[in-house]
Design a protein around this motif. Structure first.
Motif, mmCIF file in Angstrom:
data_model
loop_
_atom_site.group_PDB
_atom_site.id
_atom_site.type_symbol
_atom_site.label_atom_id
_atom_site.label_comp_id
_atom_site.label_asym_id
_atom_site.label_seq_id
_atom_site.Cartn_x
_atom_site.Cartn_y
_atom_site.Cartn_z
ATOM 1 N N PRO A 1 -3.233 -20.145 19.314
ATOM 2 C CA PRO A 1 -2.401 -20.747 18.187
ATOM 3 C C PRO A 1 -2.972 -20.494 16.823
ATOM 4 O O PRO A 1 -2.673 -21.186 16.280
ATOM 5 C CB PRO A 1 -3.661 -21.987 18.179
ATOM 6 N N ARG B 1 -6.654 -29.148 12.971
ATOM 7 C CA ARG B 1 -5.227 -30.317 13.094
ATOM 8 C C ARG B 1 -5.152 -31.368 12.439
ATOM 9 O O ARG B 1 -3.368 -31.957 12.206
ATOM 10 C CB ARG B 1 -6.192 -30.783 14.196
ATOM 11 N N HIS C 1 -0.623 -26.616 16.711
ATOM 12 C CA HIS C 1 -1.423 -26.611 17.683
ATOM 13 C C HIS C 1 -0.521 -27.210 18.405
ATOM 14 O O HIS C 1 -0.377 -27.624 20.055
ATOM 15 C CB HIS C 1 -2.145 -28.163 17.576
ATOM 16 N N SER D 1 0.152 -25.882 22.861
ATOM 17 C CA SER D 1 0.042 -27.077 23.578
ATOM 18 C C SER D 1 0.530 -28.006 24.259
ATOM 19 O O SER D 1 -0.034 -28.759 24.892
ATOM 20 C CB SER D 1 -1.653 -27.760 22.886
#
Ligand SMILES: Cc1cc2nc3c(=O)[nH]c(=O)nc-3n(C[C@H](O)[C@H](O)[C@H](O)COP(=O)(O)OP(=O)(O)OC[C@H]3O[C@@H](n4cnc5c(N)ncnc54)[C@H](O)[C@@H]3O)c2cc1C
Length: 455
Positions: A331, A381, A390, A394
């Motif tokens: 990240p 986030r 993110h 992911s």
């Protein structure tokens, strides 16, 4: 990694220029490699750093749009490119549209004037394995470097195909056949008629146009290139193949537009968006295509108002190179397997100008902290910056496709903060924006308060 004084940035496009600027702001030296002048890409036209290769729009500036939020976070974080974009703005409705030359010139001049940045006009053919590096060579990364990145990441990196829309000389548009208006009158300056020129088509004209598109000759694709397009950027011929009305419900939709001469909504419309401050050229909005240039000239001249159009650029198709970010990146935009190597821009699996600037800014910030052996902390986030990074690190690694920022990438509000009516999208977004901006300010204060702001 102690004592790193110099960071290498490869690629002087949107992400690389922003990254170099952020590293230099942190007080570290940067060597920025850009291959253009010696060697170009199929899309770039100039030697400027930060050249916009297609549309001159950096998308919506509306506070309740995801792109508007991302830009606002970048402003607060001291993004060079967004600052130059704001300075180079031309009328574009609710979008931040820029004069492309003024923009790229502004970026290039700022970089050239920075005492800590050295620009080297060279193609890099291999990523230096032992330096602190930011790789930001974009969707059209040169072949030699692409092959090296594949070796470095131990995988065949992916690619797909995008298409770009044509640009027409303003003087060749027939003003008597087009009308000026923004859809639903949105975003135009008070008292102005609107920011777009609209070419209205009758039902018969539309049918003839669709038939011509369907019959037109396309540029041949290489046999090894699959016809894989990004859904949001489909070429007009691909849309036409999907059904007679697809174009009319897509880039040729007439909703929210009234032709002042008839007082009625046209059957279909082609919208033209101003390309530069002098309004000397216009972009055919959403008219990316892969037709042969001669065919484009013939067919686009069937559009009312464009009968004698002079095209400054035709639609084209291009490769898009990007790594499989969810499998390969942390990240903080470092490669999992090579933590001294950061990847930014389109190459790291985002899509779009502003997203490239955003990942450039984050990579630059993180690389500078790494050079000083400081902790690397991605943006929270709740922010658009954090949600973008993110998502790309992911999402499912199977068939990964580059992502634009969107509100649904941001975490939902807690139940007690939801607006009373679930359907109240604007209110919900306004709260998400408020939360995001507070979180980005806090992140900047905690980790980057020593940086000077750009002015
Ligand atoms: C044709 C085309 C049209 C696009 N249209 C749009 C659009 O309209 N709107 C939008 O939001 N996004 C668009 N994109 C997607 C994307 O936003 C842009 O490509 C954006 O410029 C990506 O920024 P970047 O910094 O990752 O790459 P770039 O801005 O392309 O910068 C990469 C730089 O690296 C240099 N480089 C490449 N290889 C090497 C090497 N080996 N050594 C040294 N330098 C190298 C290149 O010359 C270039 O200057 C388009 C992409 C393409 C290719």
């Amino acid at each position: 990694m102690a004592g790193v004084e110099e960071i290498v940035v490869i690629g002087g496009g949107l992400a690389g220029s922003e990254a170099a600027w952020q590293v230099a702001r942190a007080g570290l030296r940067v060597v920025l490699y850009e291959m253009r002048s010696g060697r170009s890409t199929p899309a770039h036209k100039t030697d400027w750093l930060g050249e916009l290769v297609c549309s001159n729009s950096l998308k919506s500036n509306l506070p309740t749009s995801a792109s508007g939020l991302l830009k606002e976070e970048l402003r607060r974080a001291g993004s060079l490119l967004i600052q130059v974009a704001d300075r180079s703005a031309v009328p574009g409705g609710t979008a931040l549209s820029v004069d492309r030359e003024q923009f790229a010139r502004g970026v290039s001049e700022a970089i050239a004037a920075h005492p800590l940045i050295e620009v080297r006009r060279e193609e890099v053919v291999a990523v230096p394995r032992h330096s602190l590096v930011i790789v930001a060579t974009g969707p059209l990364t040169s072949d030699a470097l692409s092959a090296d990145i594949a070796r470095l990441t131990g995988s065949d990196h992916l690619y797909f195909y995008d298409a770009i829309s044509p640009i027409v000389d303003a003087e060749s548009i027939n003003p008597n056949k087009v009308f000026r208006a923004s859809r639903y009158g949105k975003g135009s300056a008070p008292g102005s008629e609107g920011d777009y020129l609209n070419c209205p088509l009758t039902r018969e004209g539309y049918d003839r146009f669709v038939e011509a598109v369907l019959a037109a000759e396309e540029v041949e694709r290489h046999s090894f290139e699959p016809a894989r397009f990004f859904e949001a950027c489909l070429p007009i011929e691909e849309l036409a193949r999907r059904g007679r009305d697809s174009l009319r419900f897509g880039p040729m939709k007439p909703v929210g537009l009234t032709d002042p001469r008839s007082g009625r909504r046209p059957y279909a419309v082609v919208q033209l968006r101003q390309e530069d401050a002098r309004a000397s050229s216009y972009n055919l909005v959403g008219f990316q295509n892969h037709l042969k240039f001669g065919e484009q000239k013939r067919i686009l001249r069937m559009i009312p108002g464009l009968e004698n159009a002079e095209f400054l650029r035709y639609g084209q198709i291009h490769r898009n190179t990007y790594i499989n970010a969810p499998a390969l990146l942390l990240p903080t935009l470092r490669l999992r397997a090579h933590e001294n190597i950061f990847v930014a821009g389109q190459l790291c699996g985002t899509e779009g100008y502003v997203e490239a600037v955003a990942t450039g800014l984050m990579a630059g910030r993180h690389a500078a902290r790494l050079a000083r052996r400081e902790e690397l902390v991605p943006p929270p986030r709740e922010t658009a910056l954090g949600s973008l990074v993110h998502y790309i690190t992911s999402a499912s690694a199977r068939n990964y496709q580059p992502a634009n920022i969107a509100f649904d990438l941001l975490p939902p509000l807690p139940a007690q903060e939801q607006p009373q009516r679930q359907s109240d999208k604007q209110a919900r977004r306004a709260r998400q924006r408020q939360r995001a901006l507070a979180a980005v300010e806090e992140w900047l204060r905690q980790y980057f308060s020593s940086l000077v702001t750009v002015d």
